[in-house]
Design an enzyme around this catalytic site. Structure first.
Site, PDB file in Angstrom:
ATOM      1  N   GLY A  62       0.861  -1.170   0.000  1.00 25.13           N
ATOM      2  CA  GLY A  62       0.000   0.000   0.000  1.00 25.13           C
ATOM      3  C   GLY A  62       0.897   1.218   0.000  1.00 25.13           C
ATOM      4  O   GLY A  62       1.812   1.306  -0.803  1.00 25.13           O
ATOM      5  N   GLU A  63       0.667   2.088   0.930  1.00 32.39           N
ATOM      6  CA  GLU A  63       1.475   3.296   1.043  1.00 32.39           C
ATOM      7  C   GLU A  63       2.134   3.283   2.422  1.00 32.39           C
ATOM      8  O   GLU A  63       1.457   3.414   3.443  1.00 32.39           O
ATOM      9  CB  GLU A  63       0.568   4.519   0.853  1.00 32.39           C
ATOM     10  CG  GLU A  63       1.246   5.839   1.026  1.00 32.39           C
ATOM     11  CD  GLU A  63       2.524   5.973   0.208  1.00 32.39           C
ATOM     12  OE1 GLU A  63       2.516   5.681  -0.994  1.00 32.39           O
ATOM     13  OE2 GLU A  63       3.550   6.360   0.798  1.00 32.39           O
ATOM     14  N   SER A  64       3.446   3.113   2.435  1.00 29.63           N
ATOM     15  CA  SER A  64       4.134   2.894   3.714  1.00 29.63           C
ATOM     16  C   SER A  64       4.037   4.097   4.650  1.00 29.63           C
ATOM     17  O   SER A  64       3.981   3.935   5.870  1.00 29.63           O
ATOM     18  CB  SER A  64       5.597   2.522   3.469  1.00 29.63           C
ATOM     19  OG  SER A  64       6.255   3.536   2.737  1.00 29.63           O
ATOM     20  N   CYS A  66       6.111  -5.274   0.130  1.00 30.25           N
ATOM     21  CA  CYS A  66       6.267  -3.973  -0.510  1.00 30.25           C
ATOM     22  C   CYS A  66       6.228  -2.843   0.540  1.00 30.25           C
ATOM     23  O   CYS A  66       7.207  -2.659   1.247  1.00 30.25           O
ATOM     24  CB  CYS A  66       5.218  -3.819  -1.602  1.00 30.25           C
ATOM     25  SG  CYS A  66       5.634  -2.537  -2.781  1.00 30.25           S
ATOM     26  N   ARG A 125      12.923   3.277  -1.686  1.00 34.06           N
ATOM     27  CA  ARG A 125      11.531   3.245  -2.157  1.00 34.06           C
ATOM     28  C   ARG A 125      11.468   3.566  -3.648  1.00 34.06           C
ATOM     29  O   ARG A 125      12.328   4.271  -4.170  1.00 34.06           O
ATOM     30  CB  ARG A 125      10.682   4.246  -1.366  1.00 34.06           C
ATOM     31  CG  ARG A 125      10.537   3.870   0.089  1.00 34.06           C
ATOM     32  CD  ARG A 125       9.759   4.919   0.839  1.00 34.06           C
ATOM     33  NE  ARG A 125       8.417   5.082   0.303  1.00 34.06           N
ATOM     34  CZ  ARG A 125       7.647   6.143   0.553  1.00 34.06           C
ATOM     35  NH1 ARG A 125       8.087   7.121   1.303  1.00 34.06           N
ATOM     36  NH2 ARG A 125       6.435   6.213   0.051  1.00 34.06           N
ATOM     37  N   ILE A 148       4.936  -3.200  -7.903  1.00 31.68           N
ATOM     38  CA  ILE A 148       4.153  -1.962  -8.049  1.00 31.68           C
ATOM     39  C   ILE A 148       4.830  -0.874  -7.222  1.00 31.68           C
ATOM     40  O   ILE A 148       4.804  -0.922  -5.986  1.00 31.68           O
ATOM     41  CB  ILE A 148       2.707  -2.164  -7.544  1.00 31.68           C
ATOM     42  CG1 ILE A 148       2.034  -3.352  -8.255  1.00 31.68           C
ATOM     43  CG2 ILE A 148       1.888  -0.879  -7.742  1.00 31.68           C
ATOM     44  CD1 ILE A 148       0.733  -3.791  -7.612  1.00 31.68           C
ATOM     45  N   ARG A 149       5.446   0.055  -7.884  1.00 31.08           N
ATOM     46  CA  ARG A 149       6.233   1.067  -7.170  1.00 31.08           C
ATOM     47  C   ARG A 149       7.084   0.386  -6.092  1.00 31.08           C
ATOM     48  O   ARG A 149       7.111   0.796  -4.931  1.00 31.08           O
ATOM     49  CB  ARG A 149       5.322   2.134  -6.549  1.00 31.08           C
ATOM     50  CG  ARG A 149       4.638   3.011  -7.579  1.00 31.08           C
ATOM     51  CD  ARG A 149       3.863   4.145  -6.941  1.00 31.08           C
ATOM     52  NE  ARG A 149       2.822   3.660  -6.051  1.00 31.08           N
ATOM     53  CZ  ARG A 149       2.710   3.961  -4.778  1.00 31.08           C
ATOM     54  NH1 ARG A 149       3.594   4.764  -4.216  1.00 31.08           N
ATOM     55  NH2 ARG A 149       1.737   3.488  -4.057  1.00 31.08           N
ATOM     56  N   HIS A 152       4.681  -8.147  -4.816  1.00 32.46           N
ATOM     57  CA  HIS A 152       3.442  -8.686  -4.245  1.00 32.46           C
ATOM     58  C   HIS A 152       3.321 -10.165  -4.616  1.00 32.46           C
ATOM     59  O   HIS A 152       3.141 -10.478  -5.796  1.00 32.46           O
ATOM     60  CB  HIS A 152       2.235  -7.932  -4.805  1.00 32.46           C
ATOM     61  CG  HIS A 152       2.122  -6.527  -4.324  1.00 32.46           C
ATOM     62  ND1 HIS A 152       1.226  -6.146  -3.353  1.00 32.46           N
ATOM     63  CD2 HIS A 152       2.798  -5.416  -4.664  1.00 32.46           C
ATOM     64  CE1 HIS A 152       1.347  -4.841  -3.134  1.00 32.46           C
ATOM     65  NE2 HIS A 152       2.301  -4.374  -3.916  1.00 32.46           N
ATOM     66  N   GLU A 200       0.830 -11.993  -3.668  1.00 31.60           N
ATOM     67  CA  GLU A 200      -0.597 -12.349  -3.580  1.00 31.60           C
ATOM     68  C   GLU A 200      -1.356 -12.005  -4.856  1.00 31.60           C
ATOM     69  O   GLU A 200      -2.526 -12.336  -4.978  1.00 31.60           O
ATOM     70  CB  GLU A 200      -1.241 -11.640  -2.370  1.00 31.60           C
ATOM     71  CG  GLU A 200      -1.563 -10.153  -2.539  1.00 31.60           C
ATOM     72  CD  GLU A 200      -0.341  -9.236  -2.456  1.00 31.60           C
ATOM     73  OE1 GLU A 200       0.792  -9.755  -2.428  1.00 31.60           O
ATOM     74  OE2 GLU A 200      -0.523  -8.012  -2.441  1.00 31.60           O
TER      75      GLU A 200
HETATM   76  N1  GLN Z   1       5.911   2.741  -3.097  1.00 23.81           N
HETATM   77  C1  GLN Z   1       5.055   2.392  -1.994  1.00 23.81           C
HETATM   78  C2  GLN Z   1       5.607   2.947  -0.691  1.00 23.81           C
HETATM   79  O1  GLN Z   1       6.684   3.451  -0.689  1.00 23.81           O
HETATM   80  C3  GLN Z   1       4.909   0.885  -1.857  1.00 23.81           C
HETATM   81  C4  GLN Z   1       4.125   0.331  -3.009  1.00 23.81           C
HETATM   82  C5  GLN Z   1       3.469  -0.971  -2.703  1.00 23.81           C
HETATM   83  O2  GLN Z   1       3.295  -1.366  -1.558  1.00 23.81           O
HETATM   84  N2  GLN Z   1       3.018  -1.642  -3.736  1.00 23.81           N
HETATM   85  O3  GLN Z   1       4.947   2.899   0.318  1.00 23.81           O
END
Ligand code: GLN
Length: 214
Positions: A58-60, A90, A122, A151-152, A187, A189
């Site tokens: 998600g978004e850390s 992630c 990141r 993903i990112r 990921h 999952e």
């Molecule tokens: N780039 C996101 C972060 O720095 C992580 C992306 C992800 O969890 N898929 O939080």
């Protein structure tokens, strides 16, 4: 007998919680005959009541900030200190690290749990548009190849002596293990290939049964 079974908690503050609950349920079914339960865990009590934990992507910065305020951060650290298996995916890997910087903006100063002795970069493979799928070899886990979705995604830029590298991609470290804690930049999952999930849940079930017999 295996008693009440394995309690799997999926940290549910932000991120792809539902996909991880479904993956954990499928792995629990295949690895432990469904003996246990998967539940969302957000409060310190729900986290403390989990035998093992998944921290979704998600978004850390969001997950970190909320977990500090709610007390979830301290609860996750307590579980880690007690040797509970934890899978950080992630953003979850970033959260478990002891230091993070962003590939483009540099130091982030975000709240981190300092559970894994690693520093992470990141957005190491680029931004959302550069997301991709790749086959990843995780030989130390007995997984010759598994499909991961990046993903990112971050990568691990520094790993301490107690940290085992589980996988690399494009020359960068994308999965690590320290004790019972596994962190993946990708990921596991999302690609319909639950090899790593089965490894994690199977290991957690075995550890729990082992503890009970002692
Ligand atoms: N780039 C996101 C972060 O720095 C992580 C992306 C992800 O969890 N898929 O939080």
């Amino acid at each position: 007998m295996s008693g009440a079974g394995l309690r799997v908690g999926v940290l549910s503050l932000q991120g792809d919680v539902r996909e991880n609950v479904e993956a954990a349920e499928a792995a629990l079914e295949s690895e432990a005959g469904g003996n246990g339960a998967v539940a969302e865990a957000a409060s310190p009590g729900e986290i403390a009541g989990s035998d093992c934990l998944v921290i979704p992507g998600g978004e850390s910065t969001a997950i970190g900030g909320m977990s500090l305020v709610s007390g979830a951060a301290a609860a996750v650290r307590e579980r880690a200190g007690a040797g509970a298996p934890i899978l950080g995916i992630c953003a979850g890997l970033i959260l478990l690290s002891r230091g993070a910087s962003d590939r483009t903006v540099g130091a982030t100063g975000q709240p981190l749990l300092d559970v894994l002795d690693v520093r992470v970069e990141r957005n190491s493979f680029g931004r959302q548009r550069q997301s991709f799928e790749a086959d990843v070899s995780m030989e130390p886990c007995g997984i010759p190849s598994t499909r991961g979705v990046f993903i990112r995604a971050p990568s691990v830029s520094e790993a301490g002596p107690g940290v085992e590298v589980l996988a690399r991609h494009g020359g960068r470290i994308v999965a690590v293990r320290q004790g019972a804690v596994i962190g993946t930049a990708f990921h596991p999952e999302l690609a319909g290939d639950l090899a790593l999930y089965r490894h994690f849940i199977g290991g957690a079930a075995a550890a729990r049964d082992g503890r009970r017999q002692r």
